[in-house]
Design a protein around this motif. Structure first.
Motif, PDB file in Angstrom:
ATOM      1  N   GLU A 186     -34.803  23.054  -2.487  1.00  0.00           N
ATOM      2  CA  GLU A 186     -34.111  21.976  -1.774  1.00  0.00           C
ATOM      3  C   GLU A 186     -32.855  22.504  -1.088  1.00  0.00           C
ATOM      4  O   GLU A 186     -32.083  23.272  -1.681  1.00  0.00           O
ATOM      5  CB  GLU A 186     -33.742  20.851  -2.742  1.00  0.00           C
ATOM      6  N   TYR A 187     -32.659  22.075   0.154  1.00  0.00           N
ATOM      7  CA  TYR A 187     -31.464  22.458   0.912  1.00  0.00           C
ATOM      8  C   TYR A 187     -30.304  21.572   0.483  1.00  0.00           C
ATOM      9  O   TYR A 187     -30.437  20.345   0.388  1.00  0.00           O
ATOM     10  CB  TYR A 187     -31.726  22.317   2.404  1.00  0.00           C
ATOM     11  N   GLN A 188     -29.135  22.188   0.243  1.00  0.00           N
ATOM     12  CA  GLN A 188     -27.959  21.462  -0.237  1.00  0.00           C
ATOM     13  C   GLN A 188     -26.907  21.258   0.845  1.00  0.00           C
ATOM     14  O   GLN A 188     -25.925  20.553   0.621  1.00  0.00           O
ATOM     15  CB  GLN A 188     -27.317  22.220  -1.405  1.00  0.00           C
ATOM     16  N   TRP A 193     -29.342  26.788  -0.793  1.00  0.00           N
ATOM     17  CA  TRP A 193     -30.613  26.250  -1.260  1.00  0.00           C
ATOM     18  C   TRP A 193     -30.688  26.401  -2.775  1.00  0.00           C
ATOM     19  O   TRP A 193     -30.277  27.433  -3.321  1.00  0.00           O
ATOM     20  CB  TRP A 193     -31.791  27.007  -0.639  1.00  0.00           C
ATOM     21  N   ASN A 194     -31.228  25.393  -3.463  1.00  0.00           N
ATOM     22  CA  ASN A 194     -31.407  25.430  -4.911  1.00  0.00           C
ATOM     23  C   ASN A 194     -32.873  25.257  -5.272  1.00  0.00           C
ATOM     24  O   ASN A 194     -33.608  24.549  -4.584  1.00  0.00           O
ATOM     25  CB  ASN A 194     -30.616  24.306  -5.595  1.00  0.00           C
ATOM     26  N   ARG A 196     -34.955  23.374  -7.799  1.00  0.00           N
ATOM     27  CA  ARG A 196     -34.828  22.282  -8.776  1.00  0.00           C
ATOM     28  C   ARG A 196     -36.080  22.215  -9.639  1.00  0.00           C
ATOM     29  O   ARG A 196     -37.189  22.120  -9.124  1.00  0.00           O
ATOM     30  CB  ARG A 196     -34.600  20.942  -8.064  1.00  0.00           C
ATOM     31  N   THR A 336     -30.143  29.765  -7.066  1.00  0.00           N
ATOM     32  CA  THR A 336     -29.431  29.331  -5.867  1.00  0.00           C
ATOM     33  C   THR A 336     -29.345  30.483  -4.880  1.00  0.00           C
ATOM     34  O   THR A 336     -29.084  31.626  -5.262  1.00  0.00           O
ATOM     35  CB  THR A 336     -28.001  28.856  -6.212  1.00  0.00           C
TER      36      THR A 336
END
Length: 382
Positions: A186-188, A193-194, A196, A336
């Motif tokens: 997922e883009y933060q 990016w993380n 999850r 991350t």
């Protein structure tokens, strides 16, 4: 960046100028040239229909103005579609066949329209975006719970003299699919990016789609479920964030990221990708400046159109496998990833493309490629 790499970056950018969509890129000067060039076909406003009357005139679209060589559309139901319709197969197998049905030879048209503006300041409505491309989608991985599709552009553009130019070939983007995945990327925002972790209930019966940029850098990921019927098969994602694509960051500075859903619909003669995106401004008084709707039509085409794309894919596949392996090592070190800048804006992709060219030409073996790839990715990380 040395002059040799700069020339390669320019060639890659030029091949992508006529293309829109989530991963298109170009150097800023080239992007401006493409948007202001004299159209090679009738007035773009006259061929734009993806809008509605708003005031006395409809804004003419911006985007690629090149004209491609004629192609022959395939009107027959593809073998992949027919395999998808087989009765009695499991739900997971039908999902797999829908994903595999997106592979093939395509003419692609891209349309993006800002359907709502939330600023309320009376400013002019943003111009819509329209462009095109021709690309082959390769099945790069085909495993029971993992399918990876690689898009390679081969653009046969017409010159100012009306004659076809030499084809321009470049790797475009990758879509990676996993069944009941352990995590989703997922883009933060702020180039981070993380990964999850997903609960068993959250991933049950679902597929993740992770989209990678031209250099295999992460772009966005999402989770969704396939739906099938006799007319179409469709997958729709949960809401997810993604960085601005080139078509936006090259002209917009008033928002930071897109937040929306992504739908893939497979039909007998191709597939359709739809996006419904909010334009999010994290540092502004208003959380969102607008909403856009985008659609990309992938229409199957006939003939030996992608000879050079096939050669490029075969000659560089082992190299790009090394790039993916290097990214996997980076992800294994931390959940991350933070980059100094988005690679399509910074031009960081040029190093990796030059290495791919050297490998295809026999100037670089895989051992040296692996070391240089990791060095390049290390320089990109924040």
């Amino acid at each position: 960046m040395n002059r040799r790499v700069s020339r390669k970056a320019a060639r890659v950018a030029t091949a992508l100028l006529a293309v829109a969509g989530s991963t298109s890129l170009a150097m800023a000067g080239l992007a401006q040239a493409a948007d202001t060039a004299t159209p090679a076909q009738p007035t773009v406003a006259s061929r734009y229909a993806f809008t509605w009357p708003l005031g006395p005139t409809t804004p003419a679209p911006r985007g690629g103005t090149t004209q491609g060589a004629a192609v022959e559309l395939d009107s027959a139901a593809s073998p992949q579609w027919q395999a998808l319709q087989e009765p009695g197969i499991s739900a997971a197998e039908r999902d797999r066949r829908a994903i595999l049905a997106m592979a093939g030879n395509y003419r692609v048209s891209f349309d993006f329209l800002e359907i709502a503006a939330f600023t309320g300041d009376g400013s002019a409505r943003a111009r819509p975006y329209q462009s095109w491309g021709t690309e082959r989608v390769f099945v790069d991985r085909d495993e029971p719970q993992h399918i990876s599709l690689v898009h390679v552009l081969e653009m046969h553009m017409m010159g100012a003299d009306g004659k076809p130019m030499a084809p321009m070939v470049t790797k475009h983007w990758r879509q990676d699919w996993r069944y009941e995945p352990a995590y989703v990327v997922e883009y933060q925002g702020s180039e981070q990016w993380n990964r999850r972790e997903l609960s068993s209930a959250e991933r049950q019966g679902r597929w993740s789609q992770t989209v990678y940029q031209v250099d295999e850098a992460p772009r966005y990921g999402a989770l969704g479920q396939w739906e099938h019927n006799a007319a179409f098969s469709s997958w729709i994602s949960n809401e997810t964030a993604r960085p601005l694509p080139r078509r936006e960051w090259s002209v917009r500075k008033d928002y930071d990221l897109l937040r929306g859903t992504n739908r893939h619909t497979v039909t007998p003669t191709g597939w359709i990708q739809e996006e419904n995106n909010l334009k999010a401004a994290n540092a502004a008084a208003l959380p969102f400046v607008g909403r856009e709707y985008g659609v990309a039509y992938y229409q199957r085409i006939l003939g030996d159109y992608f000879v050079d794309a096939q050669k490029y894919y075969e000659s560089t596949r082992a190299y790009w496998d090394q790039v993916l392996a290097a990214w996997d090592e980076i992800w294994s070190e931390s959940g991350t990833v933070t980059l100094k800048a988005n690679s399509d804006q910074s031009g960081a992709y040029a190093d990796l493309f030059q290495l791919a060219e050297d490998y295809a030409a026999g100037k670089l073996d895989l051992a040296d490629a692996k070391r240089k790839i990791r060095d390049s990715l290390s320089r990109q990380q924040g």
